[in-house]
Motif scaffolding. Structure first.
Motif, PDB file in Angstrom:
ATOM      1  N   ASP A  20       0.821  -1.212   0.000  1.00 49.83           N
ATOM      2  CA  ASP A  20       0.000   0.000   0.000  1.00 49.83           C
ATOM      3  C   ASP A  20       0.859   1.268   0.000  1.00 49.83           C
ATOM      4  O   ASP A  20       0.482   2.273  -0.601  1.00 49.83           O
ATOM      5  CB  ASP A  20      -0.952   0.006   1.188  1.00 49.83           C
ATOM      6  N   LEU A  21       2.004   1.217   0.666  1.00 42.96           N
ATOM      7  CA  LEU A  21       2.927   2.357   0.621  1.00 42.96           C
ATOM      8  C   LEU A  21       3.404   2.592  -0.814  1.00 42.96           C
ATOM      9  O   LEU A  21       3.442   3.732  -1.288  1.00 42.96           O
ATOM     10  CB  LEU A  21       4.129   2.114   1.537  1.00 42.96           C
ATOM     11  N   ARG A  22       3.761   1.528  -1.497  1.00 38.20           N
ATOM     12  CA  ARG A  22       4.223   1.661  -2.876  1.00 38.20           C
ATOM     13  C   ARG A  22       3.126   2.223  -3.771  1.00 38.20           C
ATOM     14  O   ARG A  22       3.368   3.121  -4.584  1.00 38.20           O
ATOM     15  CB  ARG A  22       4.719   0.328  -3.419  1.00 38.20           C
ATOM     16  N   LYS A  23       1.917   1.726  -3.619  1.00 31.72           N
ATOM     17  CA  LYS A  23       0.799   2.234  -4.420  1.00 31.72           C
ATOM     18  C   LYS A  23       0.582   3.725  -4.158  1.00 31.72           C
ATOM     19  O   LYS A  23       0.366   4.500  -5.080  1.00 31.72           O
ATOM     20  CB  LYS A  23      -0.483   1.456  -4.109  1.00 31.72           C
ATOM     21  N   TRP A  24       0.640   4.143  -2.891  1.00 29.75           N
ATOM     22  CA  TRP A  24       0.439   5.546  -2.545  1.00 29.75           C
ATOM     23  C   TRP A  24       1.545   6.404  -3.168  1.00 29.75           C
ATOM     24  O   TRP A  24       1.285   7.462  -3.734  1.00 29.75           O
ATOM     25  CB  TRP A  24       0.410   5.736  -1.023  1.00 29.75           C
ATOM     26  N   LEU A  25       2.777   5.957  -3.053  1.00 32.90           N
ATOM     27  CA  LEU A  25       3.905   6.716  -3.594  1.00 32.90           C
ATOM     28  C   LEU A  25       3.834   6.857  -5.114  1.00 32.90           C
ATOM     29  O   LEU A  25       4.275   7.860  -5.673  1.00 32.90           O
ATOM     30  CB  LEU A  25       5.230   6.077  -3.179  1.00 32.90           C
ATOM     31  N   GLU A  26       3.279   5.864  -5.776  1.00 31.42           N
ATOM     32  CA  GLU A  26       3.177   5.916  -7.241  1.00 31.42           C
ATOM     33  C   GLU A  26       2.037   6.808  -7.711  1.00 31.42           C
ATOM     34  O   GLU A  26       2.045   7.243  -8.863  1.00 31.42           O
ATOM     35  CB  GLU A  26       2.973   4.505  -7.804  1.00 31.42           C
ATOM     36  N   THR A  27       1.077   7.099  -6.860  1.00 35.22           N
ATOM     37  CA  THR A  27      -0.056   7.928  -7.285  1.00 35.22           C
ATOM     38  C   THR A  27      -0.022   9.270  -6.552  1.00 35.22           C
ATOM     39  O   THR A  27       0.556  10.224  -7.042  1.00 35.22           O
ATOM     40  CB  THR A  27      -1.383   7.201  -7.048  1.00 35.22           C
ATOM     41  N   GLU A  28      -0.607   9.325  -5.371  1.00 31.08           N
ATOM     42  CA  GLU A  28      -0.665  10.582  -4.626  1.00 31.08           C
ATOM     43  C   GLU A  28       0.721  11.116  -4.270  1.00 31.08           C
ATOM     44  O   GLU A  28       0.932  12.313  -4.199  1.00 31.08           O
ATOM     45  CB  GLU A  28      -1.489  10.433  -3.337  1.00 31.08           C
ATOM     46  N   GLY A  29       1.665  10.250  -4.049  1.00 27.64           N
ATOM     47  CA  GLY A  29       2.989  10.663  -3.605  1.00 27.64           C
ATOM     48  C   GLY A  29       4.010  10.863  -4.701  1.00 27.64           C
ATOM     49  O   GLY A  29       5.205  11.005  -4.425  1.00 27.64           O
TER      50      GLY A  29
END
Length: 189
Positions: A20-29
């Motif tokens: 989930d951290l990776r997914k967040w970093l690839e979109t919102e982050g």
């Protein structure tokens, strides 16, 4: 800036799995950190857990692999707050990741620290403009490479200067507005 501060800042909001951290970093982050490979995330999480900054619980998932869900610990919060409140030194290029990540983490945790970060960035950029905006930008040629189109070179040089100056002006205007809104308790936009 170290990647672990970005991860600690995210975990200050809520528990996350590495995926989930990776997914967040690839979109919102995507503006906070360059593309993070999953192995980098898991390696940092393991290191931070060994240091006592985070802990994980296993989330059993039916029909899928179990997930480790990471949570910030009190020592991890202390490390994060030390970074949030540490002196900010602007890099030579504006809109660098250190400012963006530090501001996005600091603002909801310590508004006064966020105000200092924005103020420091604003002062630095104003000084850059004062020093560089009206400098002599004349290109001088001495034994140029064969085929170098000096007229086109000057045009490109001037066009890039105009683009950079406009981007810097927009950045400074955003910093001014953000600082004003933070100090006046208005929404940050």
């Amino acid at each position: 800036m170290k990647f672990e501060y970005v991860l600690l800042g995210l975990l200050a909001r809520r528990p996350y799995s590495g995926y989930d951290l990776r997914k967040w970093l690839e979109t919102e982050g995507q503006f906070l950190w360059a593309r993070a490979h999953h192995s980098q995330i898991y390696r940092k999480l393991g290191q931070m857990e060994a240091d006592g900054w985070v802990r994980h619980e296993v989330d059993a998932r039916e029909g899928r692999p179990d997930a480790k869900v990471y949570r910030l610990t009190p020592p991890g919060r202390e490390v994060l707050m030390e970074w949030v409140r540490s002196p900010y030194e602007p890099p030579s290029r504006f809109q660098e990741i250190d400012f963006l990540a530090r501001f996005s983490v600091a603002a909801p945790l310590d508004k006064d620290a966020a105000i200092r970060i924005v103020g420091t960035e604003l002062d630095y950029r104003r000084a850059q403009i004062a020093k560089n905006r009206d400098r002599d930008r004349t290109l001088r040629y001495e034994d140029p490479a064969p085929g170098l189109d000096q007229d086109l070179d000057r045009q490109v040089h001037d066009a890039l200067h105009t683009l950079g100056a406009a981007a810097m002006d927009r950045w400074v205007a955003w910093l001014e507005r953000t600082l004003r809104n933070l100090t006046e308790g208005k929404p940050v936009r």
